[in-house]
Motif scaffolding. Structure first.
Motif, PDB file in Angstrom:
ATOM      1  N   ASP A 150     -22.170  -4.402  12.069  1.00  0.00           N
ATOM      2  CA  ASP A 150     -23.382  -3.616  12.286  1.00  0.00           C
ATOM      3  C   ASP A 150     -23.289  -2.220  11.688  1.00  0.00           C
ATOM      4  OD1 ASP A 150     -21.484  -3.661  14.568  1.00  0.00           O
ATOM      5  OD2 ASP A 150     -22.711  -1.974  15.270  1.00  0.00           O
ATOM      6  N   ASP A 151     -22.078  -1.705  11.456  1.00  0.00           N
ATOM      7  CA  ASP A 151     -21.932  -0.383  10.857  1.00  0.00           C
ATOM      8  C   ASP A 151     -22.188  -0.396   9.355  1.00  0.00           C
ATOM      9  OD1 ASP A 151     -19.621  -1.956  10.555  1.00  0.00           O
ATOM     10  OD2 ASP A 151     -18.371  -0.183  10.195  1.00  0.00           O
TER      11      ASP A 151
ATOM     12  N   ARG B  59     -19.341  -7.794  14.128  1.00  0.00           N
ATOM     13  CA  ARG B  59     -18.682  -6.508  13.872  1.00  0.00           C
ATOM     14  C   ARG B  59     -18.941  -6.004  12.444  1.00  0.00           C
ATOM     15  NH1 ARG B  59     -14.885  -9.629  16.102  1.00  0.00           N
ATOM     16  NH2 ARG B  59     -13.524  -9.556  14.258  1.00  0.00           N
TER      17      ARG B  59
ATOM     18  N   ARG C 298     -15.975  -9.093   5.056  1.00  0.00           N
ATOM     19  CA  ARG C 298     -15.759  -7.828   5.773  1.00  0.00           C
ATOM     20  C   ARG C 298     -14.571  -7.037   5.231  1.00  0.00           C
ATOM     21  NH1 ARG C 298     -15.087 -11.357  10.079  1.00  0.00           N
ATOM     22  NH2 ARG C 298     -16.799 -10.360  11.208  1.00  0.00           N
TER      23      ARG C 298
ATOM     24  N   ARG D 227     -23.870  -7.081  15.439  1.00  0.00           N
ATOM     25  CA  ARG D 227     -22.892  -6.452  16.330  1.00  0.00           C
ATOM     26  C   ARG D 227     -21.790  -7.433  16.724  1.00  0.00           C
ATOM     27  NH1 ARG D 227     -27.694  -3.881  18.265  1.00  0.00           N
ATOM     28  NH2 ARG D 227     -28.022  -5.488  19.867  1.00  0.00           N
ATOM     29  N   ASP D 228     -22.176  -8.669  17.036  1.00  0.00           N
ATOM     30  CA  ASP D 228     -21.201  -9.683  17.426  1.00  0.00           C
ATOM     31  C   ASP D 228     -20.212  -9.962  16.291  1.00  0.00           C
ATOM     32  OD1 ASP D 228     -22.494  -9.865  19.846  1.00  0.00           O
ATOM     33  OD2 ASP D 228     -23.597 -11.700  19.326  1.00  0.00           O
TER      34      ASP D 228
END
Length: 352
Positions: free
Chosen positions: A231-232, A229, A203, A226-227
């Motif tokens: 997802d974007d 972080r 990330r 999403r969990d």
């Protein structure tokens, strides 16, 4: 050549790897001007016993799927069709032995197309089915080993992989939409979580990813993104036809394969043909490793952390959009392999 393909189920009944393989084989043979008959449970409306689609004649054996009734009726249908060769799906396994019994009277060779052992079939029935045909076609060495363990002789088995369209790969544009791509049906075997966990390890680095495919596990995968972080940076594109998926693969640098069950990794093959550096997470019930073993632009891993490390290492390779080493998987070559097997079995059968 008159070819009878026997399968109670088609893609009109259920979408599985086996039924998709049946449809592709039937339509490729029909394109070669063979007379192709798919003997199946009826899926079309009306009282007619035959229905033609894409130059393939679908021949009704039973009105609805029923393993026992299908096995009892298939000998009479095959006698009506009078094929030169019969290819039968391995599920239900009782149909393989039923077809073999009928073929003795027709003096016609039987070839089983063995995709994967379906959990709905019994072990004894599969052992009988493995020994019954004149030849057994499998999509990968992994499945070949499974069939041989059931009793098929080495000489009776032959690998005929799934095809791709290399013309489409060569002619498609390049869409720079994602750096890393995952592509597969999102079912209980997809194991997208490993892919997402690997991305989460990275990330702090600059990357974008795309997940191509749809299925019952899509919402779970989206929630996992999403969990974590990320997802974007991960785009879920849903199921795409090949002419839309190929440009995305040609624009990507890495293809990741993490599925736990894969008789043949067709989507990985597309990624390799599109020049992707391909990373496969080894799984005991997946044949995907067979496509990358020994390749410079491919590697095997056993964990999300190793997958993350290999994604980083892939930066050492130049970007590529076509790998002609995989032209041997073009559909024209694969249909040649089917024809070669058919001709050999017909000749051997006639010799005796």
């Amino acid at each position: 050549m008159r070819v009878a393909l026997v399968s109670m189920y088609t893609t009109h009944h259920e979408e599985t790897g086996a039924t998709r393989r049946l449809r592709r084989t039937a339509e490729l043979l029909a394109e070669r001007d063979h007379d192709v008959f798919v003997c199946c449970a009826q899926w079309w409306g009306g009282e007619v016993a035959e229905f033609k689609q894409n130059d393939v004649t679908y021949y009704r054996v039973t009105e609805t799927p029923s393993s026992g009734r299908f096995a009892s009726k298939i000998p009479f249908i095959l006698r009506e069709i009078s094929p030169d060769v019969i290819q039968v799906a391995s599920y239900p396994p009782s149909h393989v032995t039923a077809v073999k019994t009928a073929a003795r009277f027709l003096r016609t060779p039987v070839i089983a197309d063995w995709w994967n052992r379906d959990k709905r079939g019994g072990s004894r029935a599969y052992k009988r089915a493995a020994k019954a045909p004149n030849a057994v076609l499998v999509p990968s060495e992994m499945v070949r080993t499974q069939v041989r363990e059931l009793g098929t002789s080495v000489s009776a088995t032959q690998v005929v992989p799934e095809p791709i369209n290399m013309g489409l790969v060569r002619d498609s544009s390049v869409e720079e939409r994602a750096d890393v791509v995952y592509s597969r049906e999102l079912d209980e075997h997809a194991n997208v979580e490993s892919f997402l966990l690997a991305l989460a390890e990275l990330r702090d680095k600059g990357w974008s990813a795309a997940v191509i495919g749809d299925g019952p596990e899509r919402s779970t995968a989206e929630q996992t993104a999403r969990d974590l972080r990320i997802d974007d940076r991960v785009e879920f594109l849903g199921e795409l036809p090949a002419d839309e998926a190929v440009p995305i693969m040609k624009g990507a640098h890495v293809f990741a394969q993490t599925a736990t069950v894969e008789p043949f990794a067709t989507n990985l093959l597309w990624g390799l043909a599109c020049g992707c550096v391909s990373i496969v997470e080894y799984q005991a019930r997946s044949s995907a490793h067979e496509l990358v073993e020994g390749r410079e632009r491919g590697s095997l891993v056993t964990s999300p952390q190793e997958l993350a490390d290999e994604i980083v290492a892939a930066r050492g390779f130049d970007h590529c959009t076509i790998d002609d080493d995989f032209a041997r998987y073009d559909f024209r070559h694969i249909v040649d392999e089917y024809e070669t097997v058919y001709d050999a079995e017909i000749d051997d059968y006639g010799f005796f």
